[in-house]
Design a protein around this motif. Structure first.
Motif, short mmCIF file in Angstrom:
data_model
loop_
_atom_site.label_atom_id
_atom_site.label_comp_id
_atom_site.label_asym_id
_atom_site.label_seq_id
_atom_site.Cartn_x
_atom_site.Cartn_y
_atom_site.Cartn_z
N ALA A 50 -33.83 5.29 -9.45
CA ALA A 50 -35.07 5.10 -8.56
C ALA A 50 -35.25 3.66 -8.24
N PRO A 51 -36.00 3.66 -6.65
CA PRO A 51 -36.16 2.22 -6.37
C PRO A 51 -37.27 1.64 -7.09
N SER A 52 -37.38 0.43 -7.55
CA SER A 52 -38.37 -0.44 -8.17
C SER A 52 -39.04 -1.46 -7.43
N THR A 53 -40.33 -1.68 -7.35
CA THR A 53 -40.74 -2.81 -6.60
C THR A 53 -40.20 -4.10 -6.89
N LEU A 54 -39.93 -4.89 -5.81
CA LEU A 54 -39.29 -6.22 -6.31
C LEU A 54 -40.50 -7.29 -6.34
N ALA A 55 -41.34 -7.29 -5.71
CA ALA A 55 -42.39 -8.13 -5.78
C ALA A 55 -43.82 -7.54 -5.53
N ASP A 56 -44.84 -8.41 -5.96
CA ASP A 56 -46.17 -8.00 -5.59
C ASP A 56 -46.76 -8.32 -4.27
N GLU A 57 -46.42 -9.33 -3.54
CA GLU A 57 -46.72 -9.68 -2.08
C GLU A 57 -46.66 -8.69 -1.29
N THR A 58 -47.55 -8.39 -0.47
CA THR A 58 -47.75 -7.61 0.59
C THR A 58 -47.95 -8.18 1.88
N PRO A 59 -47.06 -9.07 2.42
CA PRO A 59 -47.70 -9.96 3.61
C PRO A 59 -47.64 -9.22 4.89
N THR A 60 -48.26 -9.87 6.00
CA THR A 60 -47.96 -9.26 7.33
C THR A 60 -46.97 -10.08 8.06
N ILE A 61 -46.04 -9.79 8.75
CA ILE A 61 -44.88 -10.14 9.39
C ILE A 61 -45.03 -9.95 11.06
N ILE A 62 -45.48 -10.96 11.62
CA ILE A 62 -45.69 -10.99 13.00
C ILE A 62 -44.28 -11.01 13.75
N PRO A 63 -44.34 -10.46 14.93
CA PRO A 63 -42.63 -10.56 15.64
C PRO A 63 -42.17 -11.92 15.74
N GLN A 64 -40.96 -11.81 15.42
CA GLN A 64 -40.06 -13.24 15.40
C GLN A 64 -40.43 -13.90 14.25
N ALA A 65 -41.23 -13.65 13.21
CA ALA A 65 -41.45 -14.36 12.24
C ALA A 65 -40.70 -13.87 10.94
N ASP A 66 -40.75 -14.56 9.72
CA ASP A 66 -40.17 -13.97 8.54
C ASP A 66 -41.03 -14.28 7.29
N PHE A 67 -40.71 -13.58 6.07
CA PHE A 67 -41.37 -13.93 4.73
C PHE A 67 -40.40 -13.79 3.90
N SER A 68 -40.49 -14.64 2.73
CA SER A 68 -39.38 -14.68 1.59
C SER A 68 -39.93 -14.16 0.47
N TRP A 69 -39.39 -13.47 -0.34
CA TRP A 69 -39.57 -12.79 -1.77
C TRP A 69 -38.69 -13.57 -2.75
N ARG A 70 -39.30 -14.43 -3.74
CA ARG A 70 -38.41 -14.81 -4.84
C ARG A 70 -37.87 -13.65 -5.77
N ILE A 71 -36.75 -13.78 -6.08
CA ILE A 71 -36.36 -12.67 -7.04
C ILE A 71 -35.52 -13.37 -8.21
N PHE A 72 -35.37 -12.48 -9.14
CA PHE A 72 -35.08 -13.08 -10.56
C PHE A 72 -34.37 -12.17 -11.17
N PRO A 73 -32.98 -11.73 -10.67
CA PRO A 73 -31.86 -10.94 -11.23
C PRO A 73 -31.35 -11.21 -12.51
N SER A 74 -31.24 -10.33 -13.38
CA SER A 74 -30.58 -10.59 -14.69
C SER A 74 -29.11 -10.54 -14.66
N ALA A 75 -28.46 -11.00 -15.53
CA ALA A 75 -27.00 -10.99 -15.38
C ALA A 75 -26.48 -9.36 -15.16
N GLY A 76 -27.00 -8.50 -15.65
CA GLY A 76 -26.66 -6.95 -15.68
C GLY A 76 -27.06 -6.36 -14.51
N ASP A 77 -27.69 -6.98 -13.40
CA ASP A 77 -28.27 -6.34 -12.08
C ASP A 77 -27.19 -6.04 -11.35
#
Length: 298
Positions: A245-272
């Motif tokens: 099942a999908p798992s949530t990657l981060a707590d942030e829930t930003p607003t992204i306007i057209p032609q803008a972006d937002f980055s989420w920091r991820i911390f994958p383990s060796a087994g991911d």
């Protein structure tokens, strides 16, 4: 009673198609796979935004058998001459002489270079295998000395290291090639979210005194290429091809306007898993919307 198959939406876009030849002797299967993986990963992350699609070409899968000429000459005609970029990889072998050059890969490098194509040549920094053909090792060393005056040669510490370096080379090529604009399709109305994997690399010295590389500051960047604002954007992911099942990657829930972006920091383990099915959910004009995208984390 038969059940009709689900309709999968297709996202179409105009793009330049670049043929990328992966040239190497027969002892570099892992390296050729890594280079191809790098090209597919770039396509997944950048093709639509940059309007460029990279098409890997390998002699074992794309050369068509044909009589009536030298084998290497036929490969040159079908692959080298048609390619836009050439990636050449060497481990501990140079390959067999062709009658025109010291090896097939060497002939491909020379032909592409003389035609003015971008050519990238990497040599392995890994220890020489114990069962290596020392005659081939010596021939490869001599060949390297002959091509060093032609430009800057590269080295790689492992196939994973090569993935990063191939993507870096492609970015450099695109800046130089100046492919020009593509006639764009009419923009899709509403928010359209597209994700890419981004990261930084740092070098370190291992316990044997060799330079190694590791990935740090991994991020998933989501860009809104549509015409409406996406509010409360949330990411969830599951390993590609698995039933988790999908798992949530981060707590942030930003607003992204057209032609803008937002980055989420991820911390994958060796087994991911390094390939995920990413779900992007958001609110738009009071409605809940979502899109899924297969994303390579390499």
């Amino acid at each position: 009673m038969s059940v009709p198959a689900a309709t999968v939406p297709i996202v179409a876009f105009d793009a330049h198609a670049l043929l990328v030849l992966i040239a190497s002797p027969g002892d570099t299967v892992e390296e050729r796979d890594a280079a191809e993986r790098a090209l597919h990963g770039w396509n997944a992350d950048r093709a639509q935004r940059e309007q460029v699609v990279l098409l890997p070409r390998r002699w074992e899968t794309h050369a068509v058998p044909r009589l009536g000429g030298r084998a290497q000459s036929i490969i040159n005609e079908q692959l080298v001459d048609e390619s836009d970029i050439v990636i050449a990889l060497f481990d501990s072998r140079l390959g067999m002489a062709t009658g025109e050059a010291v090896s097939g890969t060497a002939e491909e490098i020379q032909r592409a270079h003389e035609a003015g194509k971008p050519v990238h040549v990497w040599f392995s920094d890994e220890p020489i295998p114990r069962n290596a053909d020392l005659t081939q090792v010596a021939a490869l060393r001599e060949f390297k000395e002959t091509v060093e005056p032609l430009g800057l040669l590269g080295t790689y510490a492992s196939p994973d290291d090569l993935v990063f370096k191939v993507r870096q080379a492609i970015e450099s090529d695109l800046a130089i090639l100046e492919l020009g604009p593509i006639t764009r399709r009419k923009p899709t109305t509403g928010a359209v979210l597209r994700a890419r994997y981004d990261y930084e690399r740092e070098s370190y010295i291992d316990n044997r005194g060799k330079t190694k590389y590791r990935t740090r500051r991994e991020r998933i960047v989501v860009q809104n290429i549509g015409t409406a604002t996406a509010s409360e954007v949330e990411l969830s992911a599951a390993p590609l091809g698995e039933g988790d099942a999908p798992s949530t990657l981060a707590d942030e829930t930003p607003t992204i306007i057209p032609q803008a972006d937002f980055s989420w920091r991820i911390f994958p383990s060796a087994g991911d898993s390094r390939s995920i099915k990413l779900t992007m959910s958001w609110h738009e004009d009071g409605r809940e919307r979502s899109e899924t995208q297969d994303l390579s984390l390499s």
